[in-house]
Design a protein around this motif. Structure first.
Motif, PDB file in Angstrom:
ATOM      1  N   LEU A  60     -35.213  73.619  -7.823  1.00 43.77           N
ATOM      2  CA  LEU A  60     -34.802  74.605  -8.825  1.00 43.77           C
ATOM      3  C   LEU A  60     -33.722  75.523  -8.266  1.00 43.77           C
ATOM      4  O   LEU A  60     -32.711  75.793  -8.930  1.00 43.77           O
ATOM      5  N   TRP A  61     -33.909  76.013  -7.038  1.00 38.85           N
ATOM      6  CA  TRP A  61     -32.885  76.884  -6.448  1.00 38.85           C
ATOM      7  C   TRP A  61     -31.593  76.114  -6.234  1.00 38.85           C
ATOM      8  O   TRP A  61     -30.494  76.672  -6.404  1.00 38.85           O
ATOM      9  N   TYR A  62     -31.695  74.851  -5.869  1.00 41.02           N
ATOM     10  CA  TYR A  62     -30.483  74.033  -5.719  1.00 41.02           C
ATOM     11  C   TYR A  62     -29.714  73.965  -7.032  1.00 41.02           C
ATOM     12  O   TYR A  62     -28.499  74.191  -7.072  1.00 41.02           O
ATOM     13  N   PHE A  63     -30.409  73.668  -8.121  1.00 43.97           N
ATOM     14  CA  PHE A  63     -29.741  73.561  -9.418  1.00 43.97           C
ATOM     15  C   PHE A  63     -29.169  74.901  -9.860  1.00 43.97           C
ATOM     16  O   PHE A  63     -28.037  74.975 -10.359  1.00 43.97           O
ATOM     17  N   LEU A  64     -29.934  75.972  -9.696  1.00 47.40           N
ATOM     18  CA  LEU A  64     -29.478  77.290 -10.144  1.00 47.40           C
ATOM     19  C   LEU A  64     -28.276  77.765  -9.340  1.00 47.40           C
ATOM     20  O   LEU A  64     -27.323  78.336  -9.894  1.00 47.40           O
ATOM     21  N   LEU A  65     -28.300  77.546  -8.036  1.00 46.29           N
ATOM     22  CA  LEU A  65     -27.180  77.974  -7.201  1.00 46.29           C
ATOM     23  C   LEU A  65     -25.950  77.104  -7.416  1.00 46.29           C
ATOM     24  O   LEU A  65     -24.820  77.540  -7.188  1.00 46.29           O
ATOM     25  N   SER A  66     -26.160  75.874  -7.870  1.00 47.47           N
ATOM     26  CA  SER A  66     -25.027  74.988  -8.161  1.00 47.47           C
ATOM     27  C   SER A  66     -24.392  75.316  -9.508  1.00 47.47           C
ATOM     28  O   SER A  66     -23.238  74.966  -9.761  1.00 47.47           O
ATOM     29  N   GLN A  67     -25.170  75.971 -10.384  1.00 48.28           N
ATOM     30  CA  GLN A  67     -24.673  76.314 -11.721  1.00 48.28           C
ATOM     31  C   GLN A  67     -24.916  77.806 -11.962  1.00 48.28           C
ATOM     32  O   GLN A  67     -25.950  78.198 -12.526  1.00 48.28           O
ATOM     33  N   PRO A  68     -23.987  78.643 -11.543  1.00 50.24           N
ATOM     34  CA  PRO A  68     -24.161  80.098 -11.651  1.00 50.24           C
ATOM     35  C   PRO A  68     -24.452  80.578 -13.071  1.00 50.24           C
ATOM     36  O   PRO A  68     -25.155  81.575 -13.250  1.00 50.24           O
ATOM     37  N   GLN A  69     -23.926  79.879 -14.086  1.00 50.63           N
ATOM     38  CA  GLN A  69     -24.184  80.310 -15.460  1.00 50.63           C
ATOM     39  C   GLN A  69     -25.668  80.203 -15.798  1.00 50.63           C
ATOM     40  O   GLN A  69     -26.220  81.035 -16.529  1.00 50.63           O
ATOM     41  N   CYS A  70     -26.340  79.187 -15.259  1.00 49.47           N
ATOM     42  CA  CYS A  70     -27.781  79.042 -15.474  1.00 49.47           C
ATOM     43  C   CYS A  70     -28.538  80.106 -14.690  1.00 49.47           C
ATOM     44  O   CYS A  70     -29.514  80.686 -15.186  1.00 49.47           O
TER      45      CYS A  70
END
Length: 238
Positions: free
Chosen positions: A38-48
């Protein structure tokens, strides 16, 4: 371990060891892996990331003493959407006890483990569309119009989200007994970290190689994801 002494035959030490190993792995590796992804995805997509942080701050205004209101966390649409999307991207499901496999009519001997490859099911455009391979939490939201990461707007009837084939915790009698506990603890961790810390990627190369470094070996082997945590100067609530 037959603590109540009611079993006519006590379980063997080997049985207790195997059950204990499974319980420890099921209660730790799974939640840790899901949160790391989850942190990987969130940090990869700042808008999320920013959208989720806004939902957390709106639900738990800084200074409140109710950050651990688990019922309120469970009712946060975007938080739950992010968690479901993460689980759909990474999990593998295992089942057993089947004698035939669908229309294949293939006999499976009793005691044989059969795996339903959830990774492929969750990325099948017949079940999850558009963007079946992408981290797109919006697919789990109930709304009339959706906006894709590209900025394109689509209608509700153009979004396919088949909840009946979503099986990160397995299904039926083999469903994970700790599902609700796992979801509750992950929501609590995400809300606490989101509210109290600013998070930055410490090493971009680890993000770029993250998905290539993930391997399924009963438990999930994954690479490192170093981040920098900076206090948001909010009251300590946990």
């Amino acid at each position: 371990m037959d603590e109540d002494g009611v079993e006519p035959i006590k379980p063997s030490l080997e049985t207790c060891a195997i059950d204990g190993q499974l319980a420890i792995i099921a209660g730790s590796d799974t939640a840790a892996t899901a949160l790391a992804h989850l942190w990987y995805f969130l940090l990869s997509q700042p808008q999320c990331f920013n959208r989720l942080r806004k939902e957390v701050d709106d639900a738990f205004p800084p200074g409140e003493d109710s950050l651990m209101d688990l019922a309120r966390q469970g009712a946060m649409p975007y938080l739950n959407a992010c968690m479901l999307t993460t689980q759909g991207c990474i999990w593998d499901g295992r089942k057993n006890g089947w004698s035939t496999l669908g229309s294949l009519n293939s006999f499976v001997p009793d005691g044989t483990q059969v795996a339903a490859w959830a990774y492929s099911i969750h990325r099948d455009p017949k079940h999850f569309s558009p963007l079946p391979n992408a981290f797109w939490p919006d697919r789990w939201l109930s709304q009339e119009k959706f906006v894709l990461p590209s900025g394109e707007a689509i209608s509700q009837d153009q979004v396919i989200t088949e909840r009946d084939v979503f099986l990160p915790f397995s299904l039926g009698p083999m469903v994970c007994a700790g599902k609700n506990v796992a979801m509750t603890e992950m929501r609590a961790v995400v809300c606490a970290v989101m509210q109290q810390f600013d998070i930055e990627i410490a090493d971009r190369s680890c993000v770029d190689s993250w998905e290539d470094d993930v391997h399924e070996i009963f438990v999930t082997s994954r690479g490192t994801l170093p981040v920098l945590l900076k206090s948001r100067s909010l009251p300590t609530l946990i």
